[in-house]
Design an enzyme around this catalytic site. Structure first.
Site, PDB file in Angstrom:
ATOM      1  CE  LYS A  13      -3.964  37.636  61.693  1.00 52.11           C
ATOM      2  NZ  LYS A  13      -3.313  36.532  62.410  1.00 52.11           N
ATOM      3  NE  ARG A  88      -5.798  32.325  58.326  1.00 46.49           N
ATOM      4  CZ  ARG A  88      -6.357  32.724  59.478  1.00 46.49           C
ATOM      5  NH1 ARG A  88      -6.949  33.891  59.565  1.00 46.49           N
ATOM      6  NH2 ARG A  88      -6.297  31.953  60.506  1.00 46.49           N
ATOM      7  NE  ARG A 122      -6.134  33.903  70.819  1.00 48.66           N
ATOM      8  CZ  ARG A 122      -5.684  33.934  69.569  1.00 48.66           C
ATOM      9  NH1 ARG A 122      -5.384  35.092  69.002  1.00 48.66           N
ATOM     10  NH2 ARG A 122      -5.509  32.815  68.894  1.00 48.66           N
ATOM     11  NE  ARG A 152      -9.473  31.558  68.607  1.00 49.99           N
ATOM     12  CZ  ARG A 152      -8.876  32.216  67.602  1.00 49.99           C
ATOM     13  NH1 ARG A 152      -8.827  33.531  67.624  1.00 49.99           N
ATOM     14  NH2 ARG A 152      -8.320  31.563  66.605  1.00 49.99           N
ATOM     15  NE  ARG A 163      -5.552  28.343  63.833  1.00 51.82           N
ATOM     16  CZ  ARG A 163      -5.802  29.511  64.420  1.00 51.82           C
ATOM     17  NH1 ARG A 163      -5.481  29.704  65.669  1.00 51.82           N
ATOM     18  NH2 ARG A 163      -6.387  30.470  63.761  1.00 51.82           N
TER      19      ARG A 163
HETATM   20  P1  AMP Z   1      -8.445  33.348  63.150  1.00 51.71           P
HETATM   21  O1  AMP Z   1      -9.354  33.838  64.218  1.00 51.71           O
HETATM   22  O2  AMP Z   1      -8.044  34.420  62.178  1.00 51.71           O
HETATM   23  O3  AMP Z   1      -7.257  32.642  63.706  1.00 51.71           O
HETATM   24  O4  AMP Z   1      -9.269  32.272  62.271  1.00 51.71           O
HETATM   25  C1  AMP Z   1      -9.904  31.158  62.857  1.00 51.71           C
HETATM   26  C2  AMP Z   1     -10.325  30.166  61.785  1.00 51.71           C
HETATM   27  O5  AMP Z   1     -11.211  30.812  60.837  1.00 51.71           O
HETATM   28  C3  AMP Z   1      -9.210  29.595  60.906  1.00 51.71           C
HETATM   29  O6  AMP Z   1      -8.552  28.503  61.516  1.00 51.71           O
HETATM   30  C4  AMP Z   1      -9.983  29.178  59.659  1.00 51.71           C
HETATM   31  O7  AMP Z   1     -10.697  27.962  59.876  1.00 51.71           O
HETATM   32  C5  AMP Z   1     -11.007  30.303  59.517  1.00 51.71           C
HETATM   33  N1  AMP Z   1     -10.475  31.406  58.675  1.00 51.71           N
HETATM   34  C6  AMP Z   1     -10.217  32.690  59.070  1.00 51.71           C
HETATM   35  N2  AMP Z   1      -9.741  33.424  58.058  1.00 51.71           N
HETATM   36  C7  AMP Z   1      -9.692  32.601  56.982  1.00 51.71           C
HETATM   37  C8  AMP Z   1      -9.278  32.756  55.625  1.00 51.71           C
HETATM   38  N3  AMP Z   1      -8.775  33.913  55.173  1.00 51.71           N
HETATM   39  N4  AMP Z   1      -9.359  31.683  54.811  1.00 51.71           N
HETATM   40  C9  AMP Z   1      -9.827  30.512  55.238  1.00 51.71           C
HETATM   41  N5  AMP Z   1     -10.222  30.276  56.500  1.00 51.71           N
HETATM   42  C10 AMP Z   1     -10.165  31.308  57.380  1.00 51.71           C
END
Ligand code: AMP
Length: 210
Positions: A13, A88, A122, A152, A163
């Site tokens: 994404k 999400r 990554r 990360r 996840r």
């Molecule tokens: P990402 O970088 O998109 O994988 O997001 C990393 C972390 O940010 C996730 O594991 C959540 O803890 C938080 N996060 C990101 N987007 C959301 C969302 N839409 N709703 C809730 N938590 C989020």
């Protein structure tokens, strides 16, 4: 045009959002990046966010909806945006529809095996959040700011599996939601970044012409 990008962690994404941001001049809001910044802030909200993110859990809806919807009211998003990592949950999608119209939801569809192999390759710049893949980048420091790259914390096999399962449970209903509304564009995210980008670009151009 208001776009949401949906897909499991590691589906690409962020890479697509960056290319699309340039091609369509649409501001990109990654909620993951936003929350990663917030969790280092010395505030009640920052501490709360840290608590969930450090356990690789979603930030609860009552926090994320408020934060994201407030953020989207900023002037730079007035003429369109690309949301990456949001909505999400079904609740987030429904609440978002109450405040603005989403034109298209792009689903980057892929398997746990593929995302696991990508995510382990990554790297991220801890300073400017630039993301790299060792598949295509051989450097050890960020090309933008020179900071040594890092993994990360949540990019390990146990976390990525959890996840992915969480994505299936929480975000599949969001996919169904946009499908029902006739707004879903599904794409096979096992193809290369360039092939996927080209398909999305064409689809968005068609959409603009409507
Ligand atoms: P990402 O970088 O998109 O994988 O997001 C990393 C972390 O940010 C996730 O594991 C959540 O803890 C938080 N996060 C990101 N987007 C959301 C969302 N839409 N709703 C809730 N938590 C989020």
């Amino acid at each position: 045009m208001n776009i949401v990008l949906i897909g499991p962690p590691g589906s690409g994404k962020g890479s697509q959002a960056k290319l699309l941001e340039k091609a369509f001049e649409l501001p990109h809001l990654s909620t993951g990046n936003m929350f990663r910044k917030m969790m280092h802030e010395d505030s009640e909200l920052g501490k709360k966010v840290y608590g969930y993110m450090s356990k690789a859990q979603l930030v609860p809806d009552e926090v994320s909806i408020e934060v994201v919807q407030t953020h989207l009211q900023e002037p730079q998003y007035k003429n369109g945006f690309m949301l990456d990592g949001y909505p999400r949950t079904l609740n987030q999608a429904e609440q978002l529809d109450k405040v603005l119209n989403i034109d298209i939801a792009i689903l980057l569809d892929t398997s746990l095996e593929v995302v696991a192999s990508r995510v382990l390759k990554r790297r991220i710049c801890p300073n400017c959040n630039e993301v790299y893949s060792l598949i295509s980048y051989e450097g050890e420091v960020c090309s933008a700011c020179g900071t040594p790259l890092a993994m990360r914390k949540d990019d390990n096999i146990t976390t990525i599996t959890n996840r992915f399962l969480e994505y299936e449970a929480q975000t599949k209903p969001v996919v169904e939601y946009y499908k029902q509304k006739g707004k879903l564009y599904e794409i096979d995210a096992n193809e290369t970044i360039e092939q996927i980008f080209e398909k999305i670009r064409q689809r968005l151009n068609d959409q603009k012409g409507k």
